[in-house]
Scaffold this motif. Structure first.
Motif, PDB file in Angstrom:
ATOM      1  N   ASP A 214      38.292  40.790  46.982  1.00 53.12           N
ATOM      2  CA  ASP A 214      40.156  39.913  47.695  1.00 53.12           C
ATOM      3  C   ASP A 214      38.655  38.878  48.609  1.00 53.12           C
ATOM      4  O   ASP A 214      37.858  39.675  49.665  1.00 53.12           O
ATOM      5  CB  ASP A 214      41.057  40.545  48.761  1.00 53.12           C
ATOM      6  CG  ASP A 214      41.820  39.900  49.518  1.00 53.12           C
ATOM      7  OD1 ASP A 214      41.920  39.059  49.072  1.00 53.12           O
ATOM      8  OD2 ASP A 214      42.634  40.530  50.521  1.00 53.12           O
TER       9      ASP A 214
ATOM     10  N   ASN B  44      38.869  39.333  52.593  1.00 53.87           N
ATOM     11  CA  ASN B  44      38.839  41.134  53.719  1.00 53.87           C
ATOM     12  C   ASN B  44      37.704  40.838  53.601  1.00 53.87           C
ATOM     13  O   ASN B  44      36.611  40.204  52.897  1.00 53.87           O
ATOM     14  CB  ASN B  44      38.588  41.792  52.360  1.00 53.87           C
ATOM     15  CG  ASN B  44      38.597  43.435  53.324  1.00 53.87           C
ATOM     16  OD1 ASN B  44      37.514  43.204  53.837  1.00 53.87           O
ATOM     17  ND2 ASN B  44      39.344  44.525  52.163  1.00 53.87           N
TER      18      ASN B  44
ATOM     19  N   GLU C  67      34.964  43.549  52.928  1.00 59.05           N
ATOM     20  CA  GLU C  67      34.694  42.799  51.187  1.00 59.05           C
ATOM     21  C   GLU C  67      33.534  42.043  51.176  1.00 59.05           C
ATOM     22  O   GLU C  67      32.285  42.788  50.699  1.00 59.05           O
ATOM     23  CB  GLU C  67      35.362  43.176  50.848  1.00 59.05           C
ATOM     24  CG  GLU C  67      36.574  44.638  50.062  1.00 59.05           C
ATOM     25  CD  GLU C  67      37.476  43.998  49.199  1.00 59.05           C
ATOM     26  OE1 GLU C  67      37.453  42.955  48.334  1.00 59.05           O
ATOM     27  OE2 GLU C  67      38.420  45.237  48.942  1.00 59.05           O
TER      28      GLU C  67
END
Length: 126
Positions: A108, A111, A114
């Protein structure tokens, strides 16, 4: 040919001239070319790939032109066999591509954690 139009069995099929040993690729495609997209759809080729598959079948016909029998029924069966080979190759390629795409891990982009972890892995790799 419209998508749902099935070829009529009463359509005339070009016969080979007397004394010819087989079909030329052009004569074969002229005789059965209108039916070929329908056959390919029946074999599972997607609508957006029909034109490419048609060209692949034509190339197969050119490569195997000397193996195509002289009589109409056998020539049609040979063309269906070549079309089937092309359709199977396309199905296998689509399955391989689908498997490859599904194996790729997607992240994603919104995000932040991440993104930072991926950036750190990338930095370590260089």
């Amino acid at each position: 040919m419209p998508r749902d139009e099935r070829p009529s069995p009463s359509e005339p099929v070009a016969a080979t001239a007397p004394g010819e040993s087989g079909w030329s690729a052009q004569t074969l495609m002229n005789a059965f070319g209108k039916k070929l997209p329908w056959w390919l759809r029946k074999m599972g080729v997607q609508d957006n790939e029909i034109e490419d598959a048609f060209q692949d079948v034509f190339i197969e016909v050119l490569n195997e032109q000397n193996k195509i029998p002289a009589d109409n029924k056998s020539a049609q069966e040979e063309l269906i066999r070549l079309a089937s080979r092309v359709a199977c190759r396309r199905k296998r390629a689509a399955q391989r591509n689908e498997r490859h795409v599904s194996d790729v891990e997607t992240h994603d982009p919104t995000n932040r954690e991440e993104w930072i972890a991926a950036r750190m892995l990338w930095a370590e790799a260089i």
